[in-house]
Write a protein that holds these residues in place. Structure first.
Motif, PDB file in Angstrom:
ATOM      1  N   LEU A 176       4.454   1.370   3.991  1.00  0.00           N
ATOM      2  CA  LEU A 176       3.841   1.302   2.655  1.00  0.00           C
ATOM      3  C   LEU A 176       2.848   0.146   2.628  1.00  0.00           C
ATOM      4  N   ASP A 177       1.593   0.448   2.266  1.00  0.00           N
ATOM      5  CA  ASP A 177       0.612  -0.602   1.979  1.00  0.00           C
ATOM      6  C   ASP A 177       0.495  -0.616   0.462  1.00  0.00           C
ATOM      7  N   ALA A 178       1.117  -1.619  -0.171  1.00  0.00           N
ATOM      8  CA  ALA A 178       1.361  -1.546  -1.620  1.00  0.00           C
ATOM      9  C   ALA A 178       0.141  -1.891  -2.477  1.00  0.00           C
ATOM     10  N   CYS A 179      -0.796  -2.635  -1.929  1.00  0.00           N
ATOM     11  CA  CYS A 179      -2.041  -2.957  -2.661  1.00  0.00           C
ATOM     12  C   CYS A 179      -3.160  -2.719  -1.657  1.00  0.00           C
ATOM     13  N   ALA A 180      -3.549  -1.465  -1.511  1.00  0.00           N
ATOM     14  CA  ALA A 180      -4.259  -1.059  -0.293  1.00  0.00           C
ATOM     15  C   ALA A 180      -5.783  -1.105  -0.362  1.00  0.00           C
ATOM     16  N   ALA A 181      -6.353  -1.038  -1.561  1.00  0.00           N
ATOM     17  CA  ALA A 181      -7.804  -0.861  -1.650  1.00  0.00           C
ATOM     18  C   ALA A 181      -8.551  -2.159  -1.318  1.00  0.00           C
ATOM     19  N   PRO A 182      -9.701  -2.080  -0.649  1.00  0.00           N
ATOM     20  CA  PRO A 182     -10.448  -0.883  -0.221  1.00  0.00           C
ATOM     21  C   PRO A 182      -9.974  -0.265   1.098  1.00  0.00           C
ATOM     22  N   GLY A 183      -8.870  -0.738   1.640  1.00  0.00           N
ATOM     23  CA  GLY A 183      -8.290  -0.009   2.764  1.00  0.00           C
ATOM     24  C   GLY A 183      -8.503  -0.634   4.129  1.00  0.00           C
ATOM     25  N   GLY A 184      -9.012  -1.865   4.172  1.00  0.00           N
ATOM     26  CA  GLY A 184      -9.279  -2.512   5.464  1.00  0.00           C
ATOM     27  C   GLY A 184      -8.024  -2.610   6.320  1.00  0.00           C
ATOM     28  N   LYS A 185      -6.956  -3.147   5.716  1.00  0.00           N
ATOM     29  CA  LYS A 185      -5.740  -3.359   6.516  1.00  0.00           C
ATOM     30  C   LYS A 185      -5.043  -2.031   6.802  1.00  0.00           C
ATOM     31  N   ALA A 186      -5.043  -1.119   5.837  1.00  0.00           N
ATOM     32  CA  ALA A 186      -4.426   0.205   6.050  1.00  0.00           C
ATOM     33  C   ALA A 186      -5.102   0.896   7.234  1.00  0.00           C
TER      34      ALA A 186
ATOM     35  N   LEU B 261      -1.134   2.610  -1.545  1.00  0.00           N
ATOM     36  CA  LEU B 261      -1.007   2.595  -3.005  1.00  0.00           C
ATOM     37  C   LEU B 261      -1.987   1.589  -3.591  1.00  0.00           C
ATOM     38  N   ASP B 262      -2.591   1.923  -4.705  1.00  0.00           N
ATOM     39  CA  ASP B 262      -3.377   0.931  -5.448  1.00  0.00           C
ATOM     40  C   ASP B 262      -3.442   1.388  -6.898  1.00  0.00           C
ATOM     41  N   SER B 263      -3.522   0.416  -7.808  1.00  0.00           N
ATOM     42  CA  SER B 263      -3.519   0.772  -9.224  1.00  0.00           C
ATOM     43  C   SER B 263      -4.922   1.089  -9.739  1.00  0.00           C
ATOM     44  N   ASP B 264      -5.937   0.807  -8.922  1.00  0.00           N
ATOM     45  CA  ASP B 264      -7.315   0.960  -9.384  1.00  0.00           C
ATOM     46  C   ASP B 264      -7.920   2.235  -8.763  1.00  0.00           C
TER      47      ASP B 264
ATOM     48  N   GLU C 106      -2.330   6.614  -6.583  1.00  0.00           N
ATOM     49  CA  GLU C 106      -2.757   5.683  -7.627  1.00  0.00           C
ATOM     50  C   GLU C 106      -1.503   5.303  -8.403  1.00  0.00           C
ATOM     51  N   GLY C 107      -1.125   4.035  -8.344  1.00  0.00           N
ATOM     52  CA  GLY C 107       0.111   3.641  -9.021  1.00  0.00           C
ATOM     53  C   GLY C 107       0.254   2.135  -9.070  1.00  0.00           C
ATOM     54  N   ASP C 108       1.214   1.702  -9.894  1.00  0.00           N
ATOM     55  CA  ASP C 108       1.449   0.274 -10.096  1.00  0.00           C
ATOM     56  C   ASP C 108       2.546  -0.186  -9.130  1.00  0.00           C
ATOM     57  N   ALA C 109       2.201  -1.108  -8.242  1.00  0.00           N
ATOM     58  CA  ALA C 109       3.176  -1.588  -7.252  1.00  0.00           C
ATOM     59  C   ALA C 109       4.374  -2.234  -7.929  1.00  0.00           C
TER      60      ALA C 109
ATOM     61  N   LEU D 170       2.542  -6.161   1.527  1.00  0.00           N
ATOM     62  CA  LEU D 170       2.106  -6.498   0.162  1.00  0.00           C
ATOM     63  C   LEU D 170       0.971  -7.503   0.285  1.00  0.00           C
ATOM     64  N   ASP D 171      -0.254  -6.985   0.243  1.00  0.00           N
ATOM     65  CA  ASP D 171      -1.456  -7.832   0.276  1.00  0.00           C
ATOM     66  C   ASP D 171      -1.793  -8.056  -1.200  1.00  0.00           C
ATOM     67  N   ALA D 172      -1.117  -9.024  -1.778  1.00  0.00           N
ATOM     68  CA  ALA D 172      -1.013  -9.113  -3.238  1.00  0.00           C
ATOM     69  C   ALA D 172      -2.317  -9.523  -3.918  1.00  0.00           C
ATOM     70  N   PRO D 173      -2.522  -9.034  -5.160  1.00  0.00           N
ATOM     71  CA  PRO D 173      -3.647  -9.551  -5.949  1.00  0.00           C
ATOM     72  C   PRO D 173      -3.455 -11.064  -6.096  1.00  0.00           C
TER      73      PRO D 173
ATOM     74  N   ARG E  10       6.996 -10.603  -9.163  1.00  0.00           N
ATOM     75  CA  ARG E  10       7.573  -9.351  -9.659  1.00  0.00           C
ATOM     76  C   ARG E  10       7.426  -8.241  -8.615  1.00  0.00           C
ATOM     77  N   MET E  11       6.228  -8.178  -8.006  1.00  0.00           N
ATOM     78  CA  MET E  11       5.986  -7.132  -6.996  1.00  0.00           C
ATOM     79  C   MET E  11       6.930  -7.297  -5.820  1.00  0.00           C
ATOM     80  N   LEU E  12       7.097  -8.533  -5.354  1.00  0.00           N
ATOM     81  CA  LEU E  12       8.007  -8.810  -4.236  1.00  0.00           C
ATOM     82  C   LEU E  12       9.410  -8.297  -4.565  1.00  0.00           C
TER      83      LEU E  12
HETATM   84  C1  LIG Z   1      -6.292  -8.233  -1.981  1.00  0.00           C
HETATM   85  S1  LIG Z   1      -6.718  -6.677  -2.560  1.00  0.00           S
HETATM   86  C2  LIG Z   1      -6.125  -5.643  -1.269  1.00  0.00           C
HETATM   87  C3  LIG Z   1      -7.011  -5.555  -0.070  1.00  0.00           C
HETATM   88  C4  LIG Z   1      -6.568  -4.470   0.913  1.00  0.00           C
HETATM   89  N1  LIG Z   1      -5.204  -4.678   1.350  1.00  0.00           N
HETATM   90  C5  LIG Z   1      -7.451  -4.396   2.133  1.00  0.00           C
HETATM   91  O1  LIG Z   1      -7.120  -4.940   3.187  1.00  0.00           O
HETATM   92  O2  LIG Z   1      -8.510  -3.760   2.043  1.00  0.00           O
HETATM   93  C6  LIG Z   1      -5.560  -6.427  -3.823  1.00  0.00           C
HETATM   94  C7  LIG Z   1      -5.520  -5.025  -4.388  1.00  0.00           C
HETATM   95  O3  LIG Z   1      -4.418  -4.966  -5.290  1.00  0.00           O
HETATM   96  C8  LIG Z   1      -4.718  -4.006  -6.256  1.00  0.00           C
HETATM   97  N2  LIG Z   1      -3.759  -4.186  -7.373  1.00  0.00           N
HETATM   98  C9  LIG Z   1      -3.800  -5.115  -8.369  1.00  0.00           C
HETATM   99  N3  LIG Z   1      -2.730  -4.963  -9.174  1.00  0.00           N
HETATM  100  C10 LIG Z   1      -2.012  -3.932  -8.667  1.00  0.00           C
HETATM  101  C11 LIG Z   1      -0.815  -3.287  -9.054  1.00  0.00           C
HETATM  102  N4  LIG Z   1      -0.134  -3.682 -10.142  1.00  0.00           N
HETATM  103  N5  LIG Z   1      -0.368  -2.252  -8.321  1.00  0.00           N
HETATM  104  C12 LIG Z   1      -1.052  -1.831  -7.215  1.00  0.00           C
HETATM  105  N6  LIG Z   1      -2.197  -2.406  -6.819  1.00  0.00           N
HETATM  106  C13 LIG Z   1      -2.667  -3.440  -7.522  1.00  0.00           C
HETATM  107  C14 LIG Z   1      -6.167  -4.261  -6.585  1.00  0.00           C
HETATM  108  O4  LIG Z   1      -6.756  -3.102  -7.173  1.00  0.00           O
HETATM  109  C15 LIG Z   1      -6.719  -4.587  -5.199  1.00  0.00           C
HETATM  110  O5  LIG Z   1      -7.294  -3.446  -4.635  1.00  0.00           O
END
Ligand SMILES: C[S@@+](CC[C@H](N)C(=O)[O-])C[C@H]1O[C@@H](n2cnc3c(N)ncnc32)[C@H](O)[C@@H]1O
Length: 431
Positions: free
Chosen positions: A249-259, A274-277, A299-302, A319-322, A353-355
């Protein structure tokens, strides 16, 4: 439209409306016809934001009364006029003439005289004016006071090096797609294309370019041979150590570099990104398509797995956290302007909370990698230490590495160290 007009419009949006540079720059640059004009506009936008506190102090000193809010574009012209004469190799007369002309292009011919007077007044007395504004640490170091305070508290011996690194232009680093070819083979292709580059230390697939370049010039970019990603971010896939057949699981994945890097490194895995945006998740899709990789995109909230989790546990969770992004200010200088002191506690609360809610999704024996591009202990080692104290089925797997610095928990890279962005990693094992 020409470069200075475009840059003034972009800067007015960032400085006046709090928009992020990354979100608004590309469509404005696309309106410029020549490569050179685009490069100049981009350099001025990044440069002004990098040096904003110092340039703003000069503008304030040189104006007899502040400009009206609706004239944020004119103020931006003054900032970029000063940026050219202080930091760029544009001849002074050309900087003044072209910036005055941009006032007309903005539909504000009345401002031409003001721009001319401010820039000429600066040039007449530049050494003295700079000495005067540099008395103030905020101007001299080009960082807001609250951020300097946080850096000094967290890094009493390193804060000056951090600030210096934050004000430098970052290197352009590539990640060679291991599914296509090895790094050495791509380095030879770059050499044949006349692009100077060398291997990035500490990462298996990283390549540092001597000069940044448009991705269109990179051999095989459209075919997915290579992506742009800092070395520090490339450590995630290495640390996660995914094995064939595993569920990730890549919980905050966008824009997807690490995934994408995880998928490139190991075939035959099942990855959920997964990403909420929603808009950012589209970028994951685009990146994976270009690289010809597959993942399940959600698309979902981690912080609320009940809404999207299928109930099957994961072997690995990233968890590459915001976060505050205080480790990547050199790449995103608008962070200095857009981030607010209150953001830090709110982000730390969300990360905690995410952790907590993602941990139960990890299989016993599985590994959880916590990452941020922050250099603040509140978001990093303090977060992980608190988690480890509360969570009896978690233990830290120490990262044995030659990059970064070991902390109470996890490992911290400071900006510019080993040529990398500032990043924090902690590996957590489920008992
Ligand atoms: C640091 S970036 C991730 C970068 C990504 N891992 C990469 O390597 O390309 C943090 C991401 O967390 C997302 N995000 C913020 N709050 C979130 C939530 N509650 N649930 C899921 N994703 C969330 C943001 O939309 C953002 O894309």
């Amino acid at each position: 439209m020409k470069s200075r007009t475009a840059a003034a419009k972009v800067l007015a949006q960032v400085l006046g409306k709090g928009r992020s540079l990354g979100g608004i720059l590309a469509p404005v640059l696309a309106q410029l016809r020549k490569d050179g004009e685009r490069a100049l506009a981009q350099e001025m936008c990044y440069g002004v934001l990098r040096w904003y506190p110092r340039l703003a102090a000069l503008v304030e000193r040189l104006l007899s009364k502040p400009l009206k809010e609706r004239d944020a574009d004119v103020r931006s012209l003054l900032l970029l006029g000063l940026y050219q004469v202080i930091y760029m190799r544009v001849p002074d007369h050309a900087a003044v003439t072209e910036t005055v002309a941009a006032a007309r292009d903005l539909g504000k011919p009345w401002a031409g005289g003001l721009v001319n007077a401010v820039l000429r007044n600066y040039l007449r007395d530049s050494a003295h004016l700079l000495e005067e504004v540099d008395q103030n640490e905020v101007a001299a170091l080009a960082h807001p006071a609250w951020l300097l305070e946080l850096f000094k508290n967290a890094w009493p011996h390193a804060w000056q090096a951090i600030v210096t690194a934050n004000n430098q232009r970052p290197p352009m680093v590539l990640r060679v797609n291991a599914r296509h070819r090895a790094r050495d083979a791509y380095l030879r292709i770059l050499e044949d294309a006349g692009i100077a580059a060398c291997p990035a230390p500490h990462v298996s697939h990283g390549v540092i370019l001597e000069q940044p370049t448009d991705v269109e010039r990179l051999p095989g970019f459209d075919e997915g041979w290579v992506s742009v990603q800092d070395s520090a971010a490339q450590l995630a896939a290495q640390l996660l150590d995914v094995q064939p057949g595993q569920r990730v699981l890549d919980a905050c994945a966008a824009p997807g570099g690490k995934a994408a890097h995880i998928l490139e490194s190991q075939a035959g895995i099942e990855l959920t990104a997964l990403d909420s945006d929603a808009a950012r998740l589209k970028r994951v899709d685009g990146n994976l398509r270009r690289l010809q990789l597959q993942a399940r995109l959600i698309e979902g909230d981690a912080a609320q797995p009940a809404a999207w989790w299928d109930g099957v546990m994961y072997d690995r969770i990233l968890l590459d956290a915001p976060c505050s992004a205080t480790g990547v200010i050199r790449r995103h200088p608008d962070i200095k302007i857009l981030r607010r002191p209150d953001d830090i506690a709110a982000l730390a609360e969300l990360q905690g909370r995410m952790l907590q809610v993602l941990w139960p999704l990890l299989k016993p024996g599985g590994m959880f990698l916590y990452a941020t591009c922050s250099i603040l202990p509140q978001e990093n080692e303090q977060q992980i230490t608190r988690f480890l104290t509360a969570q009896t089925d978690a233990c830290e797997k120490a990262i044995d590495a030659s990059w970064g610095n070991p902390r109470g928990a996890g490992r911290q890279i400071l900006p510019g160290e080993n040529g990398m962005d500032g990043f924090y990693y902690a590996c957590l094992q489920k008992l």
